[in-house]
Design an enzyme around this catalytic site. Structure first.
Site, mmCIF file in Angstrom:
data_model
loop_
_atom_site.group_PDB
_atom_site.id
_atom_site.type_symbol
_atom_site.label_atom_id
_atom_site.label_comp_id
_atom_site.label_asym_id
_atom_site.label_seq_id
_atom_site.Cartn_x
_atom_site.Cartn_y
_atom_site.Cartn_z
ATOM 1 N N SER A 84 32.546 -5.733 -6.216
ATOM 2 C CA SER A 84 33.859 -4.565 -6.331
ATOM 3 C C SER A 84 34.389 -3.164 -5.043
ATOM 4 O O SER A 84 34.501 -3.003 -4.544
ATOM 5 C CB SER A 84 33.852 -3.685 -7.243
ATOM 6 O OG SER A 84 34.810 -2.631 -7.630
ATOM 7 N N GLY A 97 12.106 -0.951 -9.805
ATOM 8 C CA GLY A 97 11.359 -1.039 -10.683
ATOM 9 C C GLY A 97 11.595 -0.490 -12.350
ATOM 10 O O GLY A 97 11.912 -1.041 -12.668
ATOM 11 N N ALA A 119 -6.237 12.030 -7.379
ATOM 12 C CA ALA A 119 -4.708 12.933 -8.228
ATOM 13 C C ALA A 119 -3.639 11.679 -8.075
ATOM 14 O O ALA A 119 -3.444 11.091 -7.856
ATOM 15 C CB ALA A 119 -4.472 14.054 -8.250
ATOM 16 N N THR A 179 4.656 11.469 -5.978
ATOM 17 C CA THR A 179 4.204 11.609 -4.594
ATOM 18 C C THR A 179 4.331 13.043 -3.887
ATOM 19 O O THR A 179 3.617 13.742 -3.792
ATOM 20 C CB THR A 179 4.159 10.804 -3.477
ATOM 21 O OG1 THR A 179 3.600 9.271 -4.067
ATOM 22 C CG2 THR A 179 4.058 10.479 -2.210
ATOM 23 N N VAL A 185 1.044 -1.245 0.226
ATOM 24 C CA VAL A 185 0.151 0.196 0.220
ATOM 25 C C VAL A 185 0.897 1.002 0.132
ATOM 26 O O VAL A 185 1.814 0.774 1.000
ATOM 27 C CB VAL A 185 -0.801 -0.097 0.966
ATOM 28 C CG1 VAL A 185 -1.904 1.276 1.099
ATOM 29 C CG2 VAL A 185 -1.664 -1.185 1.599
ATOM 30 N N TYR A 192 -11.647 10.998 -6.818
ATOM 31 C CA TYR A 192 -11.186 11.662 -5.310
ATOM 32 C C TYR A 192 -9.647 11.365 -5.094
ATOM 33 O O TYR A 192 -9.132 11.972 -4.121
ATOM 34 C CB TYR A 192 -11.862 11.060 -3.780
ATOM 35 C CG TYR A 192 -11.664 9.829 -3.445
ATOM 36 C CD1 TYR A 192 -10.967 9.428 -3.488
ATOM 37 C CD2 TYR A 192 -12.539 9.022 -4.458
ATOM 38 C CE1 TYR A 192 -9.936 7.702 -3.686
ATOM 39 C CE2 TYR A 192 -12.245 7.137 -4.308
ATOM 40 C CZ TYR A 192 -11.591 7.295 -3.604
ATOM 41 O OH TYR A 192 -10.771 5.741 -3.736
ATOM 42 N N MET A 206 2.619 2.914 -11.085
ATOM 43 C CA MET A 206 1.184 2.100 -10.792
ATOM 44 C C MET A 206 0.153 3.395 -9.845
ATOM 45 O O MET A 206 -0.535 2.378 -9.628
ATOM 46 C CB MET A 206 1.410 1.324 -9.565
ATOM 47 C CG MET A 206 2.421 -0.408 -10.245
ATOM 48 S SD MET A 206 2.109 -0.223 -12.061
ATOM 49 C CE MET A 206 0.728 -1.209 -10.850
ATOM 50 N N SER A 207 0.351 4.233 -9.511
ATOM 51 C CA SER A 207 -0.203 5.572 -8.640
ATOM 52 C C SER A 207 -1.172 6.355 -10.450
ATOM 53 O O SER A 207 -1.284 7.436 -9.366
ATOM 54 C CB SER A 207 -0.144 5.575 -7.653
ATOM 55 O OG SER A 207 -0.231 5.484 -7.180
ATOM 56 N N GLY A 256 10.438 6.595 -5.880
ATOM 57 C CA GLY A 256 10.480 6.327 -7.175
ATOM 58 C C GLY A 256 10.519 6.859 -7.979
ATOM 59 O O GLY A 256 10.225 8.028 -8.202
ATOM 60 N N CYS A 263 7.343 8.292 -10.033
ATOM 61 C CA CYS A 263 6.875 8.985 -8.405
ATOM 62 C C CYS A 263 6.612 10.120 -8.759
ATOM 63 O O CYS A 263 7.610 10.279 -8.117
ATOM 64 C CB CYS A 263 7.065 8.030 -7.324
ATOM 65 S SG CYS A 263 6.868 8.857 -6.259
HETATM 66 P P1 5GP Z 1 12.286 3.168 -8.862
HETATM 67 O O1 5GP Z 1 12.717 1.230 -8.728
HETATM 68 O O2 5GP Z 1 11.583 3.007 -9.875
HETATM 69 O O3 5GP Z 1 13.058 3.720 -8.341
HETATM 70 O O4 5GP Z 1 11.209 2.401 -7.591
HETATM 71 C C1 5GP Z 1 10.209 1.424 -7.952
HETATM 72 C C2 5GP Z 1 8.858 1.737 -6.476
HETATM 73 O O5 5GP Z 1 8.452 3.166 -6.932
HETATM 74 C C3 5GP Z 1 8.211 0.634 -6.605
HETATM 75 O O6 5GP Z 1 8.168 -0.830 -6.081
HETATM 76 C C4 5GP Z 1 6.787 1.376 -5.745
HETATM 77 O O7 5GP Z 1 6.957 1.729 -4.111
HETATM 78 C C5 5GP Z 1 7.110 3.223 -6.160
HETATM 79 N N1 5GP Z 1 5.798 3.280 -6.665
HETATM 80 C C6 5GP Z 1 5.334 2.887 -8.056
HETATM 81 N N2 5GP Z 1 4.498 3.521 -8.876
HETATM 82 C C7 5GP Z 1 4.576 4.307 -8.257
HETATM 83 C C8 5GP Z 1 3.683 5.615 -7.928
HETATM 84 O O8 5GP Z 1 2.756 5.680 -8.937
HETATM 85 N N3 5GP Z 1 4.014 6.056 -7.647
HETATM 86 C C9 5GP Z 1 4.130 6.667 -6.425
HETATM 87 N N4 5GP Z 1 4.398 7.587 -5.254
HETATM 88 N N5 5GP Z 1 5.724 5.391 -6.145
HETATM 89 C C10 5GP Z 1 5.393 5.019 -7.066
#
Ligand code: 5GP
Length: 360
Positions: free
Chosen positions: A328, A241, A301, A187, A129, A299, A283-284, A182, A185
């Protein structure tokens, strides 16, 4: 209103001090470790790299490759139960694959079906979550631990000691840490909430280890050196990711784009170069909401972006590069075993991390 005055650090704000080492070659270091958990009685030997449960990365195809390198894959939550059952019965998922669930009833039913009907196949669960501070997350941790005492349970996301402690004492083995770091992301941009990843790891790992738990640093790896820094700061696992999203094995269509170069061919025509890209999305993001749910509720964004990533090397090569970097690193700091990495790490706070004269 309250303000913490201390400077919070990200991977880019530090470099690591090299130390006298008795290791002569990178081949002498051990990049796997044996994981022993607070609640789950199983022990797992692996390198704590986890492919994130994002739709294009947490896939069966990526999982098959991660398993081969004794690394982990957190499958995304959008697979139907029959597909998951087929996969876990045909592949050796026991140690290295996590099944994801959110707070929705159908997620719980799916996981419950698998855990009860296929008890010896895959018992690694990730409750995922974006904001684990809401009370329903802890309630689900308690419920899962009561119903399935032997599962390996990861839960997130958190960035502070008090929630890490609460979730571990409630039944989590691993707390997934990181908010807003992320690559896909936004946020931080739209809510202002988040915490730099290195400071998150320092605080959360210290708390988790003090009570027999572990943490997974989630998000923010830009370079392979960041994986080393995450382990150095105390992370037991590192989730990525965006790092995997451009490899050919990731899901998602490949798109081709043409670019006019400043070179000409023998006929004097400008040479056009074709480059390949993979689509990667948070994913959000609104894109994900439209693709996997029934659109974006009014509700909410969008808290994620859609990006086109230039096609990268194969996932096996990326994993080989990670292990090469880690070996290394361990040689530089004199850590013979992955487990010793954080004890052997000393950070310098820096103003500049890289020399970017010729690019990053
Ligand atoms: P990355 O390795 O790409 O920097 O980060 C991966 C992580 O970004 C994921 O495991 C997840 O926790 C977070 N993440 C994935 N999609 C979203 C999103 O749409 N919004 C936010 N706030 N975090 C995301």
């Amino acid at each position: 209103m309250k303000i913490y005055e201390q400077t919070e650090l990200d991977f880019k704000d530090v470099l690591v001090k090299p130390k006298r080492s008795f290791i002569n070659s990178r081949s002498e270091v051990e990049v796997t470790r044996e994981y022993k958990f607070k609640w789950c009685p199983r022990r797992i030997v692996g390198t704590g790299i986890i492919a994130a449960n994002m739709a294009t990365v947490g896939t069966f195809e990526i999982a098959r490759h991660m398993i081969q390198s004794k690394m982990f894959c957190c499958l995304h939550k959008h697979y139907p139960v029959d597909d998951l059952i087929k996969f876990i019965t045909e592949n050796d998922c026991r140690d290295y694959v996590f099944l994801s669930m959110g707070l929705r009833d159908e997620d719980y039913e799916k996981i419950e079906t698998i855990l009860t009907q296929y008890p010896d196949k895959c018992r690694n669960i990730c409750i995922d979550v974006p904001n684990a501070y809401i009370p329903r997350v802890k309630d689900l941790v308690v419920k899962m631990r009561e119903k399935f005492p032997d599962i390996l349970l990861m839960v997130g996301n958190a960035v502070t000691a008090e929630l890490v402690e609460d979730l571990i004492l409630s039944g989590a083995d691993i707390v997934k840490c990181g908010i807003g770091s992320g690559s896909a992301c936004i946020t931080r941009r739209i809510t202002g909430v988040g915490r730099p990843q290195l400071s998150t790891i320092f605080e959360c790992a210290d708390t988790a280890h003090g009570i027999g738990g572990m943490i997974c640093s989630d998000g923010g790896v830009v370079y392979i050196g960041d994986v080393c820094k995450a382990f150095g700061a105390g992370a037991d696992f590192v989730m990525m990711g965006g790092f995997y999203a451009g490899c050919p094995q990731a899901a998602g269509d490949v798109i081709e784009k043409q670019f006019i170069t400043n070179q000409v061919d023998e006929n004097g025509n400008q040479i056009i170069e074709t480059k390949k890209f993979k689509i990667f999305y948070g994913m959000s993001s609104e894109y994900a909401q439209n693709k996997h749910y029934h659109g974006m509720p009014k509700y909410r964004a969008s808290e994620g972006r859609v990006v086109e990533i230039p096609l990268k090397d194969s996932i096996d090569k990326l994993n080989q590069d990670i292990l090469g970097g880690l070996r290394s690193y361990m040689t530089y700091i004199g850590a013979r075993r992955l487990k010793d990495v954080s004890k052997c790490t000393t950070f310098y706070r820096v103003n500049t991390q890289l020399n970017t004269v010729f690019g990053e």
